[in-house]
Design an enzyme around this catalytic site. Sequence first.
Site, PDB file in Angstrom:
ATOM      1  N   TYR A 137       0.816  -1.216   0.000  1.00  0.00           N
ATOM      2  CA  TYR A 137       0.000   0.000   0.000  1.00  0.00           C
ATOM      3  C   TYR A 137       0.854   1.272   0.000  1.00  0.00           C
ATOM      4  CZ  TYR A 137      -4.525  -2.273   0.921  1.00  0.00           C
ATOM      5  OH  TYR A 137      -5.687  -3.008   0.835  1.00  0.00           O
ATOM      6  N   LYS A 189       5.042 -14.987   1.100  1.00  0.00           N
ATOM      7  CA  LYS A 189       5.043 -15.472  -0.294  1.00  0.00           C
ATOM      8  C   LYS A 189       6.483 -15.379  -0.782  1.00  0.00           C
ATOM      9  CE  LYS A 189       2.919 -17.077  -3.918  1.00  0.00           C
ATOM     10  NZ  LYS A 189       2.327 -18.446  -3.928  1.00  0.00           N
ATOM     11  N   ASP A 222      -1.258 -18.364  -0.311  1.00  0.00           N
ATOM     12  CA  ASP A 222      -2.227 -19.246  -0.985  1.00  0.00           C
ATOM     13  C   ASP A 222      -2.588 -20.422  -0.073  1.00  0.00           C
ATOM     14  OD1 ASP A 222       0.553 -19.424  -1.591  1.00  0.00           O
ATOM     15  OD2 ASP A 222       0.186 -21.068  -2.965  1.00  0.00           O
ATOM     16  N   ASP A 246      -5.333  -7.698   4.429  1.00  0.00           N
ATOM     17  CA  ASP A 246      -6.634  -7.197   3.969  1.00  0.00           C
ATOM     18  C   ASP A 246      -7.449  -8.336   3.351  1.00  0.00           C
ATOM     19  OD1 ASP A 246      -8.574  -5.236   3.430  1.00  0.00           O
ATOM     20  OD2 ASP A 246      -7.856  -5.026   1.383  1.00  0.00           O
ATOM     21  N   ASP A 250     -11.034 -10.525   5.048  1.00  0.00           N
ATOM     22  CA  ASP A 250     -12.359 -10.716   4.432  1.00  0.00           C
ATOM     23  C   ASP A 250     -12.748 -12.194   4.487  1.00  0.00           C
ATOM     24  OD1 ASP A 250     -12.292  -8.022   3.757  1.00  0.00           O
ATOM     25  OD2 ASP A 250     -13.175  -8.345   1.780  1.00  0.00           O
TER      26      ASP A 250
HETATM   27  N1  GGG Z   1     -14.817   0.633   6.512  1.00  0.00           N
HETATM   28  C1  GGG Z   1     -13.933   1.387   5.773  1.00  0.00           C
HETATM   29  C2  GGG Z   1     -14.008   1.094   4.323  1.00  0.00           C
HETATM   30  O1  GGG Z   1     -14.826   1.621   3.623  1.00  0.00           O
HETATM   31  N2  GGG Z   1     -13.150   0.208   3.871  1.00  0.00           N
HETATM   32  C3  GGG Z   1     -13.182  -0.197   2.524  1.00  0.00           C
HETATM   33  C4  GGG Z   1     -11.860  -0.332   1.873  1.00  0.00           C
HETATM   34  O2  GGG Z   1     -11.798  -0.298   0.670  1.00  0.00           O
HETATM   35  N3  GGG Z   1     -10.803  -0.524   2.604  1.00  0.00           N
HETATM   36  C5  GGG Z   1      -9.555  -0.741   2.038  1.00  0.00           C
HETATM   37  C6  GGG Z   1      -8.565  -1.239   2.988  1.00  0.00           C
HETATM   38  O3  GGG Z   1      -8.805  -1.352   4.179  1.00  0.00           O
HETATM   39  O4  GGG Z   1      -7.478  -1.566   2.537  1.00  0.00           O
END
Ligand code: GGG
Length: 356
Positions: A137, A189, A222, A246, A250
Amino acid sequence: MREFDIALIPGDGIGREVMPAAEAVLEAAGRKYGARFRCSRFDWGTDFYFAGGRMMPEDGLEQLRPHDAILLGAVGHPQAPDNVTLNGLLLPIRRGFDQYACERPAKLYAGVESPLKGYGAGSIDLVVVRENTEGEYAQIGGFLYPDLPAETAVQTSLFTRRGCERIIRRAFDLARKRGGKKRVASITKSNAQGYSMVLWDRVFAEVAERFPDVETESLLVDAAAMNFVRRPDSFDVVVGSNLFGDILSDLAAMVTGSMGLAPSSNIDPTRRCPSMFEPVHGSAPDIAGKGLANPLAMILSARMMLDHLDLAAAANDVEAAVSKVLADGKAMPRDLGGSAGTQAVADAVLSALEQT
Ligand code: GGG
Protein backbone atom coordinates in the site's frame (compact mmCIF):
# COMPACT_ATOMS: atom_id res chain seq x y z
CA MET A 1 -16.47 11.17 34.93
CA ARG A 2 -13.87 10.41 32.21
CA GLU A 3 -14.26 12.54 29.08
CA PHE A 4 -13.17 11.69 25.55
CA ASP A 5 -13.17 13.64 22.29
CA ILE A 6 -14.15 11.37 19.44
CA ALA A 7 -13.99 12.28 15.75
CA LEU A 8 -16.76 10.67 13.71
CA ILE A 9 -16.27 10.25 9.96
CA PRO A 10 -19.39 8.47 8.68
CA GLY A 11 -18.06 8.68 5.09
CA ASP A 12 -20.11 7.13 2.30
CA GLY A 13 -23.02 4.79 1.68
CA ILE A 14 -23.95 2.56 4.60
CA GLY A 15 -21.18 4.18 6.67
CA ARG A 16 -23.66 6.99 7.34
CA GLU A 17 -26.37 4.54 8.38
CA VAL A 18 -24.33 2.41 10.77
CA MET A 19 -22.52 5.30 12.48
CA PRO A 20 -25.57 6.48 14.52
CA ALA A 21 -25.87 2.96 15.95
CA ALA A 22 -22.28 3.13 17.23
CA GLU A 23 -22.88 6.62 18.65
CA ALA A 24 -25.96 5.44 20.54
CA VAL A 25 -24.06 2.44 21.92
CA LEU A 26 -21.19 4.68 23.05
CA GLU A 27 -23.59 7.00 24.81
CA ALA A 28 -25.32 4.12 26.58
CA ALA A 29 -22.03 2.46 27.60
CA GLY A 30 -20.70 5.84 28.76
CA ARG A 31 -23.77 6.42 30.95
CA LYS A 32 -23.26 3.05 32.58
CA TYR A 33 -19.54 3.43 33.19
CA GLY A 34 -19.15 7.13 33.96
CA ALA A 35 -17.62 8.19 30.65
CA ARG A 36 -18.64 11.02 28.35
CA PHE A 37 -17.91 10.97 24.63
CA ARG A 38 -17.87 14.40 23.00
CA CYS A 39 -18.43 13.45 19.36
CA SER A 40 -17.51 15.82 16.51
CA ARG A 41 -18.74 14.88 13.06
CA PHE A 42 -16.58 15.35 9.96
CA ASP A 43 -18.59 15.08 6.75
CA TRP A 44 -15.71 14.02 4.57
CA GLY A 45 -15.87 11.45 1.80
CA THR A 46 -17.10 11.38 -1.78
CA ASP A 47 -19.77 14.13 -1.47
CA PHE A 48 -16.99 16.37 -0.14
CA TYR A 49 -14.83 15.20 -3.08
CA PHE A 50 -17.56 15.90 -5.67
CA ALA A 51 -17.98 19.40 -4.23
CA GLY A 52 -14.32 20.36 -3.88
CA GLY A 53 -12.03 17.75 -5.48
CA ARG A 54 -10.66 16.39 -2.20
CA MET A 55 -11.85 13.57 0.08
CA MET A 56 -10.91 15.64 3.13
CA PRO A 57 -9.55 19.15 3.67
CA GLU A 58 -5.83 19.80 3.26
CA ASP A 59 -5.49 20.22 7.01
CA GLY A 60 -7.68 17.16 7.72
CA LEU A 61 -5.08 15.40 9.86
CA GLU A 62 -4.55 18.53 11.94
CA GLN A 63 -8.31 18.76 12.54
CA LEU A 64 -8.37 15.13 13.69
CA ARG A 65 -5.17 15.17 15.76
CA PRO A 66 -6.57 16.62 19.02
CA HIS A 67 -9.12 13.80 19.33
CA ASP A 68 -8.71 10.76 21.56
CA ALA A 69 -9.88 8.42 18.80
CA ILE A 70 -11.57 8.33 15.39
CA LEU A 71 -14.58 6.26 14.34
CA LEU A 72 -14.93 5.80 10.59
CA GLY A 73 -17.89 4.32 8.71
CA ALA A 74 -17.01 3.50 5.10
CA VAL A 75 -15.54 5.02 1.97
CA GLY A 76 -16.33 4.34 -1.65
CA HIS A 77 -18.80 5.48 -4.30
CA PRO A 78 -19.71 3.95 -7.67
CA GLN A 79 -19.02 7.29 -9.41
CA ALA A 80 -15.57 7.84 -7.89
CA PRO A 81 -12.47 5.73 -8.61
CA ASP A 82 -11.65 3.46 -5.65
CA ASN A 83 -8.01 4.54 -5.64
CA VAL A 84 -9.11 8.16 -5.19
CA THR A 85 -11.45 7.43 -2.31
CA LEU A 86 -8.97 5.19 -0.51
CA ASN A 87 -5.90 7.37 -1.11
CA GLY A 88 -7.77 10.57 -0.30
CA LEU A 89 -9.02 9.63 3.15
CA LEU A 90 -8.32 6.26 4.76
CA LEU A 91 -4.68 5.77 3.78
CA PRO A 92 -3.46 9.30 4.65
CA ILE A 93 -5.02 8.90 8.11
CA ARG A 94 -3.47 5.44 8.67
CA ARG A 95 -0.04 6.60 7.48
CA GLY A 96 -0.14 10.16 8.82
CA PHE A 97 -0.98 8.96 12.33
CA ASP A 98 1.39 5.96 12.10
CA GLN A 99 -1.49 3.59 12.80
CA TYR A 100 0.70 0.66 11.88
CA ALA A 101 -1.27 -2.07 13.64
CA CYS A 102 -4.54 -3.07 12.03
CA GLU A 103 -6.28 -5.72 14.10
CA ARG A 104 -9.26 -7.60 12.70
CA PRO A 105 -10.85 -10.17 15.00
CA ALA A 106 -13.11 -12.88 13.56
CA LYS A 107 -15.15 -14.98 15.94
CA LEU A 108 -17.97 -17.43 15.38
CA TYR A 109 -20.75 -16.23 17.71
CA ALA A 110 -23.55 -18.42 19.07
CA GLY A 111 -26.56 -18.02 16.78
CA VAL A 112 -24.40 -17.45 13.70
CA GLU A 113 -23.85 -20.22 11.21
CA SER A 114 -20.52 -20.61 9.47
CA PRO A 115 -20.77 -21.53 5.79
CA LEU A 116 -18.29 -24.27 6.72
CA LYS A 117 -19.80 -27.47 8.09
CA GLY A 118 -19.18 -28.64 11.64
CA TYR A 119 -18.09 -25.46 13.40
CA GLY A 120 -19.95 -24.42 16.53
CA ALA A 121 -19.98 -21.21 18.59
CA GLY A 122 -16.51 -20.13 19.66
CA SER A 123 -14.72 -22.81 17.64
CA ILE A 124 -13.31 -20.20 15.24
CA ASP A 125 -11.71 -17.30 17.10
CA LEU A 126 -8.79 -15.59 15.43
CA VAL A 127 -7.31 -12.13 14.85
CA VAL A 128 -5.68 -11.01 11.64
CA VAL A 129 -2.93 -8.51 12.44
CA ARG A 130 -2.29 -6.51 9.31
CA GLU A 131 0.69 -4.23 8.72
CA ASN A 132 -1.02 -0.93 7.97
CA THR A 133 1.44 1.71 6.81
CA GLU A 134 3.75 0.22 4.19
CA GLY A 135 4.02 -3.02 2.15
CA GLU A 136 1.93 -3.16 -1.02
CA TYR A 137 0.00 0.00 0.00
CA ALA A 138 3.08 2.26 -0.10
CA GLN A 139 1.87 4.03 -3.28
CA ILE A 140 5.29 4.19 -4.88
CA GLY A 141 5.19 4.00 -8.65
CA GLY A 142 3.81 5.67 -11.72
CA PHE A 143 2.50 5.42 -15.24
CA LEU A 144 4.59 5.68 -18.39
CA TYR A 145 3.15 6.40 -21.85
CA PRO A 146 -0.40 6.80 -20.59
CA ASP A 147 -3.15 5.85 -23.07
CA LEU A 148 -0.62 4.58 -25.64
CA PRO A 149 -0.22 0.94 -26.65
CA ALA A 150 3.02 0.89 -24.63
CA GLU A 151 1.25 2.13 -21.50
CA THR A 152 3.19 0.89 -18.48
CA ALA A 153 2.47 0.87 -14.76
CA VAL A 154 5.14 0.41 -12.12
CA GLN A 155 4.20 -0.21 -8.49
CA THR A 156 6.74 -0.88 -5.78
CA SER A 157 6.09 -2.46 -2.40
CA LEU A 158 7.98 -1.17 0.58
CA PHE A 159 9.13 -3.49 3.36
CA THR A 160 11.39 -2.11 6.06
CA ARG A 161 13.01 -4.10 8.86
CA ARG A 162 11.48 -1.63 11.34
CA GLY A 163 8.01 -2.00 9.78
CA CYS A 164 8.13 -5.81 9.74
CA GLU A 165 9.62 -6.05 13.21
CA ARG A 166 7.10 -3.84 14.96
CA ILE A 167 4.00 -5.50 13.48
CA ILE A 168 5.31 -9.02 14.02
CA ARG A 169 6.21 -8.17 17.62
CA ARG A 170 2.70 -6.76 18.09
CA ALA A 171 1.26 -10.08 16.86
CA PHE A 172 3.32 -12.06 19.38
CA ASP A 173 2.36 -9.68 22.20
CA LEU A 174 -1.28 -10.12 21.23
CA ALA A 175 -0.99 -13.93 21.24
CA ARG A 176 0.31 -13.72 24.81
CA LYS A 177 -2.37 -11.21 25.83
CA ARG A 178 -5.22 -13.30 24.37
CA GLY A 179 -3.98 -16.22 26.44
CA GLY A 180 -5.66 -18.75 24.13
CA LYS A 181 -3.81 -21.08 21.82
CA LYS A 182 -0.75 -18.76 21.93
CA ARG A 183 -0.04 -19.36 18.28
CA VAL A 184 1.14 -16.93 15.59
CA ALA A 185 0.90 -17.74 11.89
CA SER A 186 3.05 -15.64 9.57
CA ILE A 187 1.73 -15.08 6.06
CA THR A 188 4.38 -14.96 3.40
CA LYS A 189 5.04 -15.47 -0.29
CA SER A 190 8.81 -15.63 -0.19
CA ASN A 191 8.93 -18.28 -2.91
CA ALA A 192 7.83 -15.64 -5.43
CA GLN A 193 8.56 -12.32 -3.70
CA GLY A 194 12.26 -13.03 -3.29
CA TYR A 195 13.23 -9.83 -1.50
CA SER A 196 10.38 -8.29 0.46
CA MET A 197 8.93 -11.52 1.78
CA VAL A 198 12.37 -12.99 2.42
CA LEU A 199 13.04 -10.03 4.72
CA TRP A 200 9.61 -10.59 6.31
CA ASP A 201 10.41 -14.28 6.95
CA ARG A 202 13.82 -13.44 8.40
CA VAL A 203 12.38 -10.86 10.79
CA PHE A 204 9.58 -13.26 11.77
CA ALA A 205 12.13 -15.93 12.71
CA GLU A 206 14.16 -13.41 14.74
CA VAL A 207 11.13 -12.10 16.66
CA ALA A 208 9.83 -15.65 17.26
CA GLU A 209 13.05 -16.50 19.11
CA ARG A 210 12.14 -13.87 21.71
CA PHE A 211 8.77 -15.57 22.36
CA PRO A 212 9.65 -19.23 23.04
CA ASP A 213 6.27 -19.79 24.73
CA VAL A 214 4.38 -18.95 21.51
CA GLU A 215 3.90 -21.60 18.82
CA THR A 216 4.55 -20.48 15.24
CA GLU A 217 3.89 -21.48 11.69
CA SER A 218 4.76 -19.82 8.39
CA LEU A 219 2.31 -20.16 5.51
CA LEU A 220 2.43 -19.03 1.91
CA VAL A 221 -0.58 -16.77 1.41
CA ASP A 222 -2.23 -19.25 -0.99
CA ALA A 223 -1.86 -22.06 1.55
CA ALA A 224 -3.18 -19.74 4.26
CA ALA A 225 -6.32 -19.03 2.17
CA MET A 226 -6.82 -22.77 1.78
CA ASN A 227 -6.31 -23.40 5.48
CA PHE A 228 -8.70 -20.62 6.53
CA VAL A 229 -11.32 -22.85 4.89
CA ARG A 230 -9.83 -26.26 5.75
CA ARG A 231 -8.89 -25.70 9.42
CA PRO A 232 -10.02 -22.20 10.55
CA ASP A 233 -10.21 -23.40 14.16
CA SER A 234 -6.45 -23.91 14.28
CA PHE A 235 -5.64 -20.20 13.96
CA ASP A 236 -5.14 -17.75 16.81
CA VAL A 237 -3.13 -14.70 15.69
CA VAL A 238 -2.32 -14.35 12.00
CA VAL A 239 0.17 -11.68 10.95
CA GLY A 240 0.49 -10.47 7.39
CA SER A 241 1.48 -7.60 5.16
CA ASN A 242 -0.93 -4.80 4.26
CA LEU A 243 -2.41 -6.56 1.22
CA PHE A 244 -2.30 -10.14 2.51
CA GLY A 245 -3.88 -9.04 5.81
CA ASP A 246 -6.63 -7.20 3.97
CA ILE A 247 -7.52 -10.17 1.79
CA LEU A 248 -7.36 -12.78 4.56
CA SER A 249 -9.46 -10.68 6.93
CA ASP A 250 -12.36 -10.72 4.43
CA LEU A 251 -12.05 -14.49 4.25
CA ALA A 252 -11.95 -14.72 8.06
CA ALA A 253 -15.09 -12.56 8.23
CA MET A 254 -16.93 -14.85 5.84
CA VAL A 255 -16.02 -18.12 7.55
CA THR A 256 -17.37 -16.61 10.79
CA GLY A 257 -20.65 -15.56 9.22
CA SER A 258 -20.51 -12.23 7.44
CA MET A 259 -18.61 -9.05 6.63
CA GLY A 260 -21.37 -7.38 8.62
CA LEU A 261 -19.79 -8.69 11.81
CA ALA A 262 -16.16 -7.77 11.13
CA PRO A 263 -14.66 -4.89 13.14
CA SER A 264 -11.24 -3.37 12.70
CA SER A 265 -8.80 -1.12 14.49
CA ASN A 266 -5.99 1.02 13.10
CA ILE A 267 -3.73 1.59 16.07
CA ASP A 268 -0.77 3.79 16.85
CA PRO A 269 0.51 1.76 19.80
CA THR A 270 2.70 4.67 20.97
CA ARG A 271 -0.51 6.70 21.50
CA ARG A 272 1.19 9.78 20.06
CA CYS A 273 -1.65 10.04 17.51
CA PRO A 274 -5.32 9.12 17.65
CA SER A 275 -6.15 5.57 16.58
CA MET A 276 -9.02 4.85 14.20
CA PHE A 277 -11.74 2.20 14.35
CA GLU A 278 -13.83 1.13 11.37
CA PRO A 279 -15.83 -1.84 10.14
CA VAL A 280 -13.98 -3.99 7.62
CA HIS A 281 -16.86 -3.64 5.16
CA GLY A 282 -17.12 -0.87 2.61
CA SER A 283 -19.90 1.52 1.65
CA ALA A 284 -22.15 -1.16 0.03
CA PRO A 285 -23.83 1.16 -2.50
CA ASP A 286 -26.26 -1.62 -3.49
CA ILE A 287 -28.05 -1.45 -0.15
CA ALA A 288 -27.17 2.11 0.93
CA GLY A 289 -30.04 4.41 1.90
CA LYS A 290 -32.49 1.59 2.56
CA GLY A 291 -31.94 1.03 6.29
CA LEU A 292 -30.90 -2.57 5.64
CA ALA A 293 -27.24 -2.52 6.65
CA ASN A 294 -26.02 -4.62 9.55
CA PRO A 295 -24.64 -2.17 12.18
CA LEU A 296 -22.86 -4.85 14.25
CA ALA A 297 -19.41 -4.47 12.62
CA MET A 298 -19.59 -0.73 13.36
CA ILE A 299 -20.75 -1.37 16.94
CA LEU A 300 -17.98 -3.94 17.46
CA SER A 301 -15.49 -1.39 16.09
CA ALA A 302 -16.72 1.07 18.73
CA ARG A 303 -16.19 -1.77 21.23
CA MET A 304 -12.55 -2.00 20.12
CA MET A 305 -12.27 1.75 20.62
CA LEU A 306 -13.59 1.46 24.19
CA ASP A 307 -10.96 -1.16 24.89
CA HIS A 308 -8.25 1.09 23.44
CA LEU A 309 -9.45 3.95 25.67
CA ASP A 310 -8.96 1.65 28.69
CA LEU A 311 -12.69 1.19 29.25
CA ALA A 312 -12.45 -2.60 29.29
CA ALA A 313 -15.60 -3.20 31.34
CA ALA A 314 -17.68 -1.10 28.93
CA ALA A 315 -16.08 -2.87 25.98
CA ASN A 316 -16.89 -6.29 27.46
CA ASP A 317 -20.51 -5.23 28.03
CA VAL A 318 -20.90 -4.13 24.41
CA GLU A 319 -19.50 -7.44 23.22
CA ALA A 320 -21.83 -9.31 25.59
CA ALA A 321 -24.81 -7.31 24.27
CA VAL A 322 -23.92 -8.14 20.66
CA SER A 323 -23.46 -11.82 21.57
CA LYS A 324 -26.86 -11.85 23.27
CA VAL A 325 -28.62 -10.32 20.27
CA LEU A 326 -27.04 -12.88 17.95
CA ALA A 327 -27.77 -15.81 20.26
CA ASP A 328 -31.42 -14.68 20.75
CA GLY A 329 -31.91 -14.46 17.01
CA LYS A 330 -34.95 -12.17 17.33
CA ALA A 331 -33.28 -9.17 15.69
CA MET A 332 -31.07 -10.95 13.20
CA PRO A 333 -29.66 -8.74 10.40
CA ARG A 334 -30.38 -9.70 6.82
CA ASP A 335 -26.83 -10.74 5.96
CA LEU A 336 -27.10 -13.36 8.73
CA GLY A 337 -30.37 -14.75 7.45
CA GLY A 338 -32.76 -12.55 9.43
CA SER A 339 -34.97 -9.65 8.41
CA ALA A 340 -34.07 -6.94 10.93
CA GLY A 341 -32.98 -3.57 9.55
CA THR A 342 -30.25 -1.29 10.86
CA GLN A 343 -32.42 0.42 13.48
CA ALA A 344 -34.00 -2.78 14.79
CA VAL A 345 -30.59 -4.42 15.28
CA ALA A 346 -29.20 -1.29 16.96
CA ASP A 347 -32.24 -1.09 19.27
CA ALA A 348 -31.80 -4.74 20.24
CA VAL A 349 -28.14 -4.13 21.16
CA LEU A 350 -29.09 -1.06 23.22
CA SER A 351 -31.74 -3.00 25.08
CA ALA A 352 -29.34 -5.92 25.72
CA LEU A 353 -26.77 -3.41 26.95
CA GLU A 354 -29.22 -2.06 29.48
CA GLN A 355 -29.81 -5.56 30.81
CA THR A 356 -26.15 -6.66 31.05
N1 GGG B 1 -14.82 0.63 6.51
C1 GGG B 1 -13.93 1.39 5.77
C2 GGG B 1 -14.01 1.09 4.32
O1 GGG B 1 -14.83 1.62 3.62
N2 GGG B 1 -13.15 0.21 3.87
C3 GGG B 1 -13.18 -0.20 2.52
C4 GGG B 1 -11.86 -0.33 1.87
O2 GGG B 1 -11.80 -0.30 0.67
N3 GGG B 1 -10.80 -0.52 2.60
C5 GGG B 1 -9.56 -0.74 2.04
C6 GGG B 1 -8.57 -1.24 2.99
O3 GGG B 1 -8.81 -1.35 4.18
O4 GGG B 1 -7.48 -1.57 2.54
